[in-house]
Design a protein around this motif. Structure first.
Motif, PDB file in Angstrom:
ATOM      1  N   TYR A 115       0.715  -1.476  -0.040  1.00 18.91           N
ATOM      2  CA  TYR A 115      -0.705   0.030   0.168  1.00 18.91           C
ATOM      3  C   TYR A 115       1.105   1.081  -0.036  1.00 18.91           C
ATOM      4  O   TYR A 115       1.913   1.207   0.895  1.00 18.91           O
ATOM      5  CB  TYR A 115      -0.693  -0.026   1.292  1.00 18.91           C
ATOM      6  N   ARG A 158      -0.639   9.073  -2.987  1.00 22.94           N
ATOM      7  CA  ARG A 158      -0.063  10.001  -3.412  1.00 22.94           C
ATOM      8  C   ARG A 158      -1.030  10.982  -3.349  1.00 22.94           C
ATOM      9  O   ARG A 158      -2.039  10.890  -3.547  1.00 22.94           O
ATOM     10  CB  ARG A 158       0.334  10.262  -5.089  1.00 22.94           C
ATOM     11  N   GLY A 159      -0.494  12.515  -2.351  1.00 25.69           N
ATOM     12  CA  GLY A 159      -1.268  13.586  -2.169  1.00 25.69           C
ATOM     13  C   GLY A 159      -1.650  14.168  -3.629  1.00 25.69           C
ATOM     14  O   GLY A 159      -0.587  15.006  -4.110  1.00 25.69           O
ATOM     15  N   GLY A 161      11.766  13.827  -6.223  1.00 15.53           N
ATOM     16  CA  GLY A 161      11.046  12.690  -4.978  1.00 15.53           C
ATOM     17  C   GLY A 161      10.411  11.825  -4.727  1.00 15.53           C
ATOM     18  O   GLY A 161       9.966  11.017  -4.013  1.00 15.53           O
ATOM     19  N   PRO A 191       9.193   5.899  -3.974  1.00 15.96           N
ATOM     20  CA  PRO A 191       8.260   5.079  -3.386  1.00 15.96           C
ATOM     21  C   PRO A 191       8.010   4.262  -3.983  1.00 15.96           C
ATOM     22  O   PRO A 191       7.389   2.970  -4.419  1.00 15.96           O
ATOM     23  CB  PRO A 191       7.713   6.288  -1.944  1.00 15.96           C
ATOM     24  N   GLN A 206      -3.635   4.641  -2.885  1.00 14.18           N
ATOM     25  CA  GLN A 206      -4.410   5.935  -1.979  1.00 14.18           C
ATOM     26  C   GLN A 206      -3.747   7.388  -2.960  1.00 14.18           C
ATOM     27  O   GLN A 206      -3.034   7.682  -2.888  1.00 14.18           O
ATOM     28  CB  GLN A 206      -4.250   5.879  -0.621  1.00 14.18           C
ATOM     29  N   GLU A 223      -7.395  15.225   1.162  1.00 13.23           N
ATOM     30  CA  GLU A 223      -6.287  15.987   2.011  1.00 13.23           C
ATOM     31  C   GLU A 223      -6.021  16.947   2.073  1.00 13.23           C
ATOM     32  O   GLU A 223      -5.626  17.892   2.133  1.00 13.23           O
ATOM     33  CB  GLU A 223      -4.959  14.247   2.109  1.00 13.23           C
ATOM     34  N   GLN A 279      -6.235   7.782   5.942  1.00 17.39           N
ATOM     35  CA  GLN A 279      -4.878   8.023   5.197  1.00 17.39           C
ATOM     36  C   GLN A 279      -4.697   6.593   5.845  1.00 17.39           C
ATOM     37  O   GLN A 279      -3.876   5.174   5.281  1.00 17.39           O
ATOM     38  CB  GLN A 279      -3.772   8.718   5.414  1.00 17.39           C
ATOM     39  N   ALA A 327       8.316   7.543   2.313  1.00 13.52           N
ATOM     40  CA  ALA A 327       9.805   8.359   2.806  1.00 13.52           C
ATOM     41  C   ALA A 327       9.434   8.319   4.069  1.00 13.52           C
ATOM     42  O   ALA A 327       7.934   8.411   4.967  1.00 13.52           O
ATOM     43  CB  ALA A 327       9.687   9.938   2.032  1.00 13.52           C
ATOM     44  N   ASP A 350       8.466  10.951   6.329  1.00 14.76           N
ATOM     45  CA  ASP A 350       7.596  11.880   6.888  1.00 14.76           C
ATOM     46  C   ASP A 350       6.262  11.408   6.797  1.00 14.76           C
ATOM     47  O   ASP A 350       4.878  11.962   7.702  1.00 14.76           O
ATOM     48  CB  ASP A 350       7.470  12.859   5.498  1.00 14.76           C
ATOM     49  N   GLN A 351       5.965  10.024   6.333  1.00 13.44           N
ATOM     50  CA  GLN A 351       4.630   9.726   6.128  1.00 13.44           C
ATOM     51  C   GLN A 351       3.822   8.653   7.118  1.00 13.44           C
ATOM     52  O   GLN A 351       3.099   8.181   8.060  1.00 13.44           O
ATOM     53  CB  GLN A 351       4.059   8.847   5.461  1.00 13.44           C
ATOM     54  N   PHE A 385      14.941  13.331  -1.441  1.00  9.71           N
ATOM     55  CA  PHE A 385      15.323  13.393  -2.245  1.00  9.71           C
ATOM     56  C   PHE A 385      15.257  14.420  -1.979  1.00  9.71           C
ATOM     57  O   PHE A 385      14.397  15.284  -1.853  1.00  9.71           O
ATOM     58  CB  PHE A 385      15.068  12.595  -3.064  1.00  9.71           C
ATOM     59  N   MET A 440      13.117  17.477  -1.813  1.00  6.37           N
ATOM     60  CA  MET A 440      12.572  18.401  -3.532  1.00  6.37           C
ATOM     61  C   MET A 440      10.704  18.443  -2.511  1.00  6.37           C
ATOM     62  O   MET A 440      10.348  17.823  -2.291  1.00  6.37           O
ATOM     63  CB  MET A 440      12.516  17.320  -4.300  1.00  6.37           C
TER      64      MET A 440
HETATM   65  P1  TYM Z   1       2.848  13.110  -1.127  1.00 10.95           P
HETATM   66  O1  TYM Z   1       1.827  13.414  -2.125  1.00 10.95           O
HETATM   67  O2  TYM Z   1       3.356  14.332  -0.431  1.00 10.95           O
HETATM   68  O3  TYM Z   1       4.207  12.172  -1.603  1.00 10.95           O
HETATM   69  C1  TYM Z   1       4.438  10.832  -2.439  1.00 10.95           C
HETATM   70  C2  TYM Z   1       5.380  10.351  -1.383  1.00 10.95           C
HETATM   71  O4  TYM Z   1       6.533  10.172  -1.837  1.00 10.95           O
HETATM   72  C3  TYM Z   1       6.748  10.706  -0.504  1.00 10.95           C
HETATM   73  N1  TYM Z   1       7.469  11.395  -1.229  1.00 10.95           N
HETATM   74  C4  TYM Z   1       9.519  11.460  -1.205  1.00 10.95           C
HETATM   75  N2  TYM Z   1      10.123  10.646  -1.187  1.00 10.95           N
HETATM   76  C5  TYM Z   1      11.156  10.680  -1.291  1.00 10.95           C
HETATM   77  N3  TYM Z   1      12.476  12.363  -0.962  1.00 10.95           N
HETATM   78  C6  TYM Z   1      10.569  13.151  -1.181  1.00 10.95           C
HETATM   79  N4  TYM Z   1      11.402  14.661  -1.555  1.00 10.95           N
HETATM   80  C7  TYM Z   1       9.558  13.522  -1.122  1.00 10.95           C
HETATM   81  N5  TYM Z   1       8.611  13.753  -1.050  1.00 10.95           N
HETATM   82  C8  TYM Z   1       7.455  13.210  -0.888  1.00 10.95           C
HETATM   83  C9  TYM Z   1       6.404  10.794   0.728  1.00 10.95           C
HETATM   84  O5  TYM Z   1       6.231  10.143   1.034  1.00 10.95           O
HETATM   85  C10 TYM Z   1       4.664   9.834  -0.757  1.00 10.95           C
HETATM   86  O6  TYM Z   1       5.569   8.399  -0.425  1.00 10.95           O
HETATM   87  N6  TYM Z   1      -0.831  11.564   2.316  1.00 10.95           N
HETATM   88  C11 TYM Z   1       0.056  10.973   1.376  1.00 10.95           C
HETATM   89  C12 TYM Z   1      -1.244  10.576   0.614  1.00 10.95           C
HETATM   90  C13 TYM Z   1      -0.576   8.483   1.069  1.00 10.95           C
HETATM   91  C14 TYM Z   1       0.152   8.204   0.637  1.00 10.95           C
HETATM   92  C15 TYM Z   1      -0.188   6.345   1.309  1.00 10.95           C
HETATM   93  C16 TYM Z   1       1.784   8.012   1.034  1.00 10.95           C
HETATM   94  C17 TYM Z   1      -1.713   8.057   0.832  1.00 10.95           C
HETATM   95  N7  TYM Z   1      -1.279   7.336   1.565  1.00 10.95           N
HETATM   96  C18 TYM Z   1       0.550   6.021   1.895  1.00 10.95           C
HETATM   97  C19 TYM Z   1       2.834   7.068   1.297  1.00 10.95           C
HETATM   98  C20 TYM Z   1       1.924   5.833   1.809  1.00 10.95           C
HETATM   99  C21 TYM Z   1       1.174  12.491   0.506  1.00 10.95           C
HETATM  100  O7  TYM Z   1       0.515  13.550   0.707  1.00 10.95           O
HETATM  101  O8  TYM Z   1       2.438  12.071   0.061  1.00 10.95           O
END
Ligand code: TYM
Length: 408
Positions: A94, A97-98, A107, A111, A129, A134, A219, A245, A247-248, A275, A285
């Motif tokens: 699972y 992406r937001g 970046g 994932p 998802q 969100e 989520q 990443a 942050d989640q 990244f 990023m």
């Molecule tokens: P979002 O859209 O901010 O980011 C999508 C995915 O990319 C990862 N990510 C990064 N990874 C490496 N370097 C970066 N600079 C970077 N920026 C973003 C995020 O960790 C994410 O995995 N709320 C989430 C969407 C979501 C989600 C999930 C993500 C819903 N369900 C389950 C992971 C797992 C979001 O806004 O992701």
């Protein structure tokens, strides 16, 4: 909250600079993001050499470069996933992406590239998802626009090469209104999580909208297999592995805390580092700063200009100094980017040696990166062009997915 560390996500590094990592803010301390501190603070585990070896044994192939280079560096319960898998029990992936911008950046790819690799090596179903809800709540975005972006971004995700027979992509706006089981699970989670917990896990406050306070449950629930009756029927005992990443992680600390109370399995996780943005290796990023980001929609010329102009250099001030002392690959963004995207270990090691010894100059290093990224982005754009509306519809239709029947 039992078993998981859930304190506020702000910490002081030794240098008294605040490091903050939440799903919405990534702010590094003075010396960059301290990932060891994050592991400690979040209560996850480092992916150590023993676990890498185990992954190699189970998958019968050498670990992905993201694992070899500690880009995916932290996990929760990864051994359990492997134990189950070896015991013939199924699991599913699972991620999400937001959809807040038209184009995704490099970046965001991290994932998805890793998830695709996991889908290939384990041959398992995947749910993705798209949190249009969100982004409506957090950004200055109309609901229809967030929904449109979910479909636009889905094309970029499909272009990563996922198998349509094993992958379900859903917009929250669609799926929440069509799948009763989704809302039922959301309600069960909401009943378990207090406002105090949401405040402490996510840093939300009394002045945040109730939409934001209620969102984390949305989520959380794709981590439970019975949220997807078309795929798993009413089974709630299928293990879930979430690549993202770090942050989640707050979302899933909360999820893992409530899961046993609902009679559900805790999802397992693998976390990546960030990244970095072009300006330096210390942050992540971010789509909201175009000069810090390379987008999947950038032209080859834009990529070249952005790297030449904006990529932070770990080189010395002048040629003489550089030849004498060499560059700093820890600080050099171009080198850091190559660790993510140049697969050839020997070539990467040679570049490191040449740059650190001063034999290679910043301009030459940037040239290598420009070529690697131009090729990657052009190939991505070609695959994206071939993604039709009909393909998007297929991926986004709730339906049974194929997975190894022997493991069911
Ligand atoms: P979002 O859209 O901010 O980011 C999508 C995915 O990319 C990862 N990510 C990064 N990874 C490496 N370097 C970066 N600079 C970077 N920026 C973003 C995020 O960790 C994410 O995995 N709320 C989430 C969407 C979501 C989600 C999930 C993500 C819903 N369900 C389950 C992971 C797992 C979001 O806004 O992701």
């Amino acid at each position: 909250m039992a078993g998981e560390t859930t304190d506020s996500t702000t910490l002081q590094t030794e240098a008294e600079v605040e490091q903050e990592v939440t799903p919405w803010t990534v702010q590094a301390g003075k010396r960059g993001i301290d990932y060891n501190r994050l592991i400690e603070q979040f209560g996850s585990q480092r992916i150590d050499p023993a676990l890498l070896k185990r992954i190699e044994q189970v998958t019968k192939q050498s670990p992905h470069r993201f694992l070899r280079r500690e880009i995916f560096f932290s996990h929760r319960d990864m051994q359990l996933v492997l134990d189950n898998y070896e015991g013939g029990k199924p699991f599913y992936l699972y991620t999400g992406r937001g959809p807040s911008s038209e184009a995704m950046h490099l970046g965001h790819l991290i994932p998805f590239i890793f998830t695709k690799h996991l889908q290939d090596v384990f041959d398992v179903p995947l749910v993705i998802q798209m949190t249009d809800d969100e982004k409506f709540l957090w950004k200055d975005l109309a609901l229809d626009e967030a929904y449109r972006l979910a479909y636009e971004n889905a094309k970029d995700i499909i272009a990563c090469g996922f198998d349509v027979k094993k992958t379900f992509i859903f917009s929250d706006l669609d799926f929440m209104s069509s799948e009763p089981q989704f809302y039922r699970n959301v309600l069960k989670v909401r009943k378990c999580v207090t406002f105090n917990q949401v405040k402490s896990i996510f840093g939300l406050t009394e002045s945040d909208s109730t939409g934001k306070i209620a969102f984390p449950a949305v989520q959380a629930v794709p981590s439970f297999s019975n949220t997807f009756p078309q795929i798993f029927g009413d089974r709630a005992d299928i293990f879930c592995l979430i690549p993202c990443a770090i942050d989640q992680d707050p979302y899933f600390r909360m999820t893992r805390d409530v899961a046993p109370r609902l009679g559900y399995l805790k999802p397992a996780l693998v976390h990546s580092t960030f990244f970095p943005g072009l300006q330096g290796p210390k942050g992540k990023m971010s789509a909201s700063d175009p000069n810090s980001s390379i987008f999947l929609s950038d032209t080859s010329e834009q990529i070249k200009t952005k790297i030449q102009k904006h990529a932070f250099s770990g080189g010395r001030d002048n040629l003489e100094e550089h030849r004498k002392h060499g560059g700093d690959t820890d600080l050099d963004v171009s080198y850091q980017y190559l660790t993510f995207f140049l697969d050839d270990d020997a070539k990467l090691a040679q570049i490191k040696e040449d740059y650190e010894s001063g034999r290679m100059l910043t301009g030459e290093l940037k040239q290598v990166l420009i070529q690697v990224l131009q090729e990657l982005v052009v190939q991505h754009q070609e695959r994206r062009k071939s993604v039709t509306d009909e393909m998007v519809r297929q991926f986004m239709t709730p339906r049974p997915l194929n997975f190894d029947a022997a493991r069911k």
